[in-house]
Design an enzyme around this catalytic site. Structure first.
Site, PDB file in Angstrom:
ATOM      1  N   GLN A 134     -12.212  23.414 -42.473  1.00 25.53           N
ATOM      2  CA  GLN A 134     -12.732  24.776 -42.290  1.00 25.53           C
ATOM      3  C   GLN A 134     -11.628  25.761 -41.898  1.00 25.53           C
ATOM      4  O   GLN A 134     -11.852  26.974 -41.910  1.00 25.53           O
ATOM      5  CB  GLN A 134     -13.816  24.792 -41.213  1.00 25.53           C
ATOM      6  CG  GLN A 134     -15.126  24.138 -41.639  1.00 25.53           C
ATOM      7  CD  GLN A 134     -15.875  24.925 -42.690  1.00 25.53           C
ATOM      8  OE1 GLN A 134     -15.767  26.155 -42.787  1.00 25.53           O
ATOM      9  NE2 GLN A 134     -16.649  24.236 -43.511  1.00 25.53           N
TER      10      GLN A 134
ATOM     11  N   CYS B 239     -24.794  19.227 -45.758  1.00 25.90           N
ATOM     12  CA  CYS B 239     -24.995  17.788 -45.945  1.00 25.90           C
ATOM     13  C   CYS B 239     -26.257  17.306 -45.251  1.00 25.90           C
ATOM     14  O   CYS B 239     -26.873  16.343 -45.669  1.00 25.90           O
ATOM     15  CB  CYS B 239     -23.806  17.024 -45.394  1.00 25.90           C
ATOM     16  SG  CYS B 239     -22.293  17.955 -45.422  1.00 25.90           S
TER      17      CYS B 239
END
Ligand SMILES: *Cc1c(COP(=O)(O)O)cnc(C)c1O
Length: 395
Positions: A179, A324
């Protein structure tokens, strides 16, 4: 208005990245392992990309291995450290409770294979404490793996301090920087990072491409056996167009980090201020030590999924927790790790802004979220119980 605010799930490829990929698909199709000039041209370009990427994070070219993305890099980093540990008789690993599943599930696998794992708390602000990390280090600790920035709540971890502690104790330090790469400055030497994972599709490169940085001297374990590509550490013909596009995307992102961050922080703070006005809501994670583009909130008395569907109808693509885990009924392990109770964690919203986000978009998002939250609460049984005093407000 159409606003894509789920850049932590994936980003749109930049024009530069698309042009680069197309160029290499059309013009440089040789196999980098072939000896004739068409192959050697591909090899040359591949090594150029490796050098560019290495330079951006302060590494040497030979310390970069191209992978299929962040998950593969995370798996390879952890399994490699575990192999090193096995050889040295060290079987203890330290991580945090809110890592990405590519880390947490790999750690579970290692536990089944005799490793002991300590998951450090990340507290209410979503930040691991270096003193607690240092206290958890044992004589048989082989690895510390702590993410640079969390994918759900965006909090930035004290990577520099952690690196210093790991170095002092002779422990390998890996960070899942998926990230962070291309969004915040990273220097593997200044931060004493031994291994780092990155993924192109989080910084406007193509999906299915990433890299693992491993400091020289760290013996990598192969996940994929076969040819001698990537110095024998990752077999398979290299995806040259994607790798070249990744390098181009990273170069572009890195050159604009400060300018992009300045804009996103301005827009992000405007959204945070706007959403804070919604009663019984709260920002998740530290207000300052977070990714420039991340806004994460919990709203009491609503379901995150319904919020997302209604926001989508208003043109806003957002997420609730990580991509996810959506589709499962369990609340996000990240929100539980910062102490949100199940009910509250269910009412979560993550907005991850693009570099060109505007204040106008911020205002649109705030009013859309306000409207939807009010609407959902108007018929929520949980909200009724809360307002009638049958249940106590947490936020
Ligand atoms: C997206 C992400 C990954 C997985 O990367 P892929 O390239 O999609 O495999 C791993 N860790 C973090 C923190 C992520 O955000």
């Amino acid at each position: 208005m159409k606003i894509y605010a789920d850049n932590a799930a994936t980003t749109k490829m930049s024009k530069t990245a698309i042009d680069t990929a197309l160029y290499y698909m059309e013009n440089v199709f040789g196999n980098p392992s072939s000896l004739y000039t068409t192959g050697q041209k591909a090899k040359e370009e591949l090594e150029k990309a490796r050098a560019e990427i290495a330079c951006i994070i302060g590494a040497e070219p030979r310390e970069i291995i191209f992978t299929s993305g962040g998950s593969e890099a995370d798996n390879q980093a952890l399994l490699s450290a575990a192999e090193i540990g096995k050889r040295k008789g060290k079987k203890h690993i330290i991580s945090t409770a809110f890592e990405h599943h590519a880390i947490l599930h790999t750690l579970k696998k290692l536990e089944k294979n005799g490793f002991e794992v300590t998951l450090l708390p990340v507290h209410e602000n979503g930040i691991v404490r270096p003193d607690e990390l240092e206290a958890a280090i044992r004589d048989d600790t082989i690895l510390v793996t702590v993410m640079t920035a969390n994918n759900e709540i965006g909090t930035l971890q004290p990577v520099n301090e952690i690196g210093r502690i790991c170095k002092a104790h002779g422990v390998i330090f890996h960070t899942d920087a998926v990230q962070a790469v291309g969004h915040v400055h990273i220097d593997v030497n200044k931060d004493n990072i031994d291994m780092l994972s990155a993924s192109a599709h989080k910084f406007h490169g193509p999906k299915g491409t990433g890299f693992l940085y491993a400091r020289k001297g760290i013996a990598l374990t192969n996940l994929i056996e076969g040819g001698a590509q990537e110095r024998g550490k990752r077999a398979g013909t290299e995806n040259l167009p994607a790798i070249m596009a990744m390098a181009a995307a990273l170069k572009e992102a890195s050159e604009n980090i400060d300018k992009n961050a300045e804009n996103m922080i301005k827009v992000r703070n405007r959204i945070i201020d706007g959403l804070s006005a919604i009663p019984h809501s709260a920002l998740n994670g530290d207000k300052e030590k977070r990714l420039p583009g991340n806004v994460s909130f919990c709203f009491e008395g609503i379901e995150g999924e319904s919020l997302l569907i209604l926001l989508d109808r208003k043109g806003v693509s957002a997420s609730s927790g990580s991509a996810c885990t959506s589709g499962s009924l369990d609340p996000s392990h990240v929100l539980l790790a910062i102490g949100r109770i199940h009910d509250v964690a269910h009412g979560s919203l993550r907005l991850s802004l693009g570099e060109n986000a505007t204040e106008e978009e911020a205002d649109y998002i705030v009013s859309a979220v306000k409207e939807v939250v009010e609407y959902l609460r108007s018929f929520s049984p949980v909200w009724r119980d809360l307002t009638e005093g049958k249940k106590e407000f947490i936020l």
